[in-house]
Write a protein that holds these residues in place. Structure first.
Motif, PDB file in Angstrom:
ATOM      1  N   GLY A  86       0.827  -1.198   0.000  1.00 58.80           N
ATOM      2  CA  GLY A  86       0.000   0.000   0.000  1.00 58.80           C
ATOM      3  C   GLY A  86       0.863   1.249   0.000  1.00 58.80           C
ATOM      4  O   GLY A  86       1.928   1.278  -0.620  1.00 58.80           O
ATOM      5  N   PRO A  87       0.451   2.290   0.700  1.00 59.88           N
ATOM      6  CA  PRO A  87       1.238   3.519   0.743  1.00 59.88           C
ATOM      7  C   PRO A  87       2.648   3.282   1.272  1.00 59.88           C
ATOM      8  O   PRO A  87       2.855   2.485   2.192  1.00 59.88           O
ATOM      9  N   VAL A  88       3.614   3.967   0.651  1.00 61.06           N
ATOM     10  CA  VAL A  88       5.017   3.897   1.058  1.00 61.06           C
ATOM     11  C   VAL A  88       5.518   5.310   1.293  1.00 61.06           C
ATOM     12  O   VAL A  88       5.297   6.202   0.471  1.00 61.06           O
ATOM     13  N   ASN A  89       6.176   5.524   2.417  1.00 56.75           N
ATOM     14  CA  ASN A  89       6.843   6.801   2.694  1.00 56.75           C
ATOM     15  C   ASN A  89       8.313   6.506   2.965  1.00 56.75           C
ATOM     16  O   ASN A  89       8.650   5.540   3.661  1.00 56.75           O
ATOM     17  N   PHE A  90       9.204   7.323   2.405  1.00 54.03           N
ATOM     18  CA  PHE A  90      10.628   7.098   2.618  1.00 54.03           C
ATOM     19  C   PHE A  90      11.363   8.425   2.636  1.00 54.03           C
ATOM     20  O   PHE A  90      10.864   9.435   2.111  1.00 54.03           O
ATOM     21  N   GLY A  91      12.530   8.423   3.253  1.00 54.39           N
ATOM     22  CA  GLY A  91      13.291   9.655   3.334  1.00 54.39           C
ATOM     23  C   GLY A  91      14.606   9.458   4.042  1.00 54.39           C
ATOM     24  O   GLY A  91      14.973   8.347   4.450  1.00 54.39           O
ATOM     25  N   ALA A  92      15.334  10.559   4.196  1.00 48.55           N
ATOM     26  CA  ALA A  92      16.631  10.519   4.864  1.00 48.55           C
ATOM     27  C   ALA A  92      16.450  10.306   6.361  1.00 48.55           C
ATOM     28  O   ALA A  92      15.494  10.826   6.954  1.00 48.55           O
ATOM     29  N   PRO A  93      17.353   9.538   6.992  1.00 48.76           N
ATOM     30  CA  PRO A  93      17.240   9.331   8.438  1.00 48.76           C
ATOM     31  C   PRO A  93      17.256  10.621   9.248  1.00 48.76           C
ATOM     32  O   PRO A  93      16.666  10.683  10.320  1.00 48.76           O
ATOM     33  N   ASP A  94      17.920  11.685   8.734  1.00 45.35           N
ATOM     34  CA  ASP A  94      17.965  12.955   9.469  1.00 45.35           C
ATOM     35  C   ASP A  94      16.779  13.859   9.168  1.00 45.35           C
ATOM     36  O   ASP A  94      16.712  14.993   9.652  1.00 45.35           O
ATOM     37  N   GLY A  95      15.833  13.378   8.364  1.00 50.35           N
ATOM     38  CA  GLY A  95      14.635  14.150   8.060  1.00 50.35           C
ATOM     39  C   GLY A  95      14.838  15.275   7.079  1.00 50.35           C
ATOM     40  O   GLY A  95      13.942  16.110   6.903  1.00 50.35           O
ATOM     41  N   SER A  96      15.979  15.315   6.400  1.00 46.12           N
ATOM     42  CA  SER A  96      16.267  16.428   5.481  1.00 46.12           C
ATOM     43  C   SER A  96      15.435  16.376   4.213  1.00 46.12           C
ATOM     44  O   SER A  96      15.279  17.390   3.529  1.00 46.12           O
ATOM     45  N   TRP A  97      14.901  15.227   3.864  1.00 46.23           N
ATOM     46  CA  TRP A  97      13.988  15.124   2.727  1.00 46.23           C
ATOM     47  C   TRP A  97      13.104  13.901   2.908  1.00 46.23           C
ATOM     48  O   TRP A  97      13.446  12.967   3.636  1.00 46.23           O
ATOM     49  N   SER A  98      11.962  13.924   2.262  1.00 42.73           N
ATOM     50  CA  SER A  98      11.045  12.777   2.316  1.00 42.73           C
ATOM     51  C   SER A  98      10.258  12.701   1.023  1.00 42.73           C
ATOM     52  O   SER A  98      10.114  13.686   0.298  1.00 42.73           O
ATOM     53  N   SER A  99       9.763  11.516   0.721  1.00 41.15           N
ATOM     54  CA  SER A  99       8.984  11.286  -0.479  1.00 41.15           C
ATOM     55  C   SER A  99       8.112  10.063  -0.242  1.00 41.15           C
ATOM     56  O   SER A  99       8.079   9.514   0.859  1.00 41.15           O
ATOM     57  N   GLY A 100       7.397   9.653  -1.279  1.00 35.83           N
ATOM     58  CA  GLY A 100       6.568   8.472  -1.119  1.00 35.83           C
ATOM     59  C   GLY A 100       5.514   8.354  -2.187  1.00 35.83           C
ATOM     60  O   GLY A 100       5.498   9.112  -3.163  1.00 35.83           O
ATOM     61  N   SER A 101       4.626   7.388  -1.993  1.00 37.63           N
ATOM     62  CA  SER A 101       3.554   7.118  -2.940  1.00 37.63           C
ATOM     63  C   SER A 101       2.327   6.654  -2.186  1.00 37.63           C
ATOM     64  O   SER A 101       2.441   5.927  -1.182  1.00 37.63           O
ATOM     65  N   ALA A 102       1.157   7.075  -2.665  1.00 35.79           N
ATOM     66  CA  ALA A 102      -0.097   6.652  -2.046  1.00 35.79           C
ATOM     67  C   ALA A 102      -0.419   5.199  -2.352  1.00 35.79           C
ATOM     68  O   ALA A 102      -1.301   4.608  -1.734  1.00 35.79           O
ATOM     69  N   GLY A 103       0.320   4.610  -3.326  1.00 34.59           N
ATOM     70  CA  GLY A 103       0.058   3.224  -3.688  1.00 34.59           C
ATOM     71  C   GLY A 103      -1.219   3.091  -4.498  1.00 34.59           C
ATOM     72  O   GLY A 103      -1.921   4.064  -4.763  1.00 34.59           O
ATOM     73  N   SER A 104      -1.523   1.872  -4.897  1.00 29.90           N
ATOM     74  CA  SER A 104      -2.750   1.580  -5.634  1.00 29.90           C
ATOM     75  C   SER A 104      -3.386   0.333  -5.048  1.00 29.90           C
ATOM     76  O   SER A 104      -2.715  -0.459  -4.381  1.00 29.90           O
ATOM     77  N   GLN A 105      -4.668   0.167  -5.280  1.00 29.26           N
ATOM     78  CA  GLN A 105      -5.370  -0.975  -4.728  1.00 29.26           C
ATOM     79  C   GLN A 105      -4.906  -2.254  -5.406  1.00 29.26           C
ATOM     80  O   GLN A 105      -5.023  -2.396  -6.616  1.00 29.26           O
ATOM     81  N   ALA A 106      -4.339  -3.147  -4.638  1.00 31.87           N
ATOM     82  CA  ALA A 106      -3.812  -4.393  -5.191  1.00 31.87           C
ATOM     83  C   ALA A 106      -4.953  -5.346  -5.523  1.00 31.87           C
ATOM     84  O   ALA A 106      -5.923  -5.466  -4.776  1.00 31.87           O
ATOM     85  N   SER A 107      -4.841  -6.018  -6.671  1.00 32.56           N
ATOM     86  CA  SER A 107      -5.783  -7.078  -7.025  1.00 32.56           C
ATOM     87  C   SER A 107      -5.178  -8.412  -6.622  1.00 32.56           C
ATOM     88  O   SER A 107      -4.142  -8.814  -7.145  1.00 32.56           O
TER      89      SER A 107
END
Length: 210
Positions: free
Chosen positions: A37-58
């Motif tokens: 499902g949704p994925v969030n990722f970023g730098a351990p020091d919080g200097s940047w972050s990104s991610g995806s809302a994901g899609s409904q898996a079949s």
């Protein structure tokens, strides 16, 4: 401190004229999940972050990488860089696992475009009937990685384009892709694999069944 999970992977791809892409292969943690499902990722020091809302898996269509039951998730790479540690949080979908959250830290690995191969050499496959589904297992016994989309059992080369939903998993030496989907199976069928060298560059590769 979030522990590193050795089985999971974060691969980075940069193709000419394309934004950098990230492929996460994340563990289902023993759950009968069929997707990420949704994925969030970023730098351990919080200097940047990104991610995806994901899609409904079949759950009719399942792909995982064995032996560690890893599920794929593709998205824009954001500021992730090869060799850097990235903190990742994700949820699972399907099999009663929907909404369950997990966290870990992964070391991003950049994959060179010229390292991807499309030769069937070193690939082996099995195909078995499981109720109304066909379960294909494709093992990479070669020395290099291969980027895979669909892996289907068919008598002849599939008539539709190999691009489909695009590349799904990177199969490293010794790993096995398990692709389960509705379908029929006969002894005359072989396994046809969509092998990618770019986001829309692929060809169907025939792998004879064991």
């Amino acid at each position: 401190m979030i522990a590193l999970i050795s089985a999971a992977h974060l691969y980075l791809f940069q193709w000419p004229g394309e934004p950098p892409k990230a492929l996460f292969l994340l563990p289902a943690e023993g759950e009968n999940a069929c997707g990420i499902g949704p994925v969030n990722f970023g730098a351990p020091d919080g200097s940047w972050s990104s991610g995806s809302a994901g899609s409904q898996a079949s759950c009719e269509f399942r792909q995982s990488v064995q032996p560690d039951s890893l599920l794929p998730a593709w998205m824009d790479a954001g500021k992730a860089a090869g060799g850097a540690e990235v903190e990742v949080a994700w949820t699972l979908q399907g099999g009663g696992a929907s909404g369950k959250g997990h966290k870990t830290t992964l070391r991003a690995e950049a994959i060179a475009a010229d390292a991807l191969r499309t030769s069937p050499s070193g690939l082996s496959a099995t195909a078995t009937k499981v109720k109304n589904n066909v379960r294909v297992e494709l093992k990479n016994g070669a020395s290099g990685p291969i980027l895979i989309g669909d892996a289907v059992a068919a008598r002849n080369r599939p008539g539709d384009t190999c691009v489909g939903a695009g590349p799904q998993v990177l199969l490293r030496p010794g790993e096995t892709l398990v692709d389960t989907r509705p379908g029929l199976l006969s002894k005359s069928m072989q396994v046809w694999v969509a092998a990618f060298t770019g986001p829309r560059s692929c060809k169907w590769v025939e792998v004879r069944r064991r």
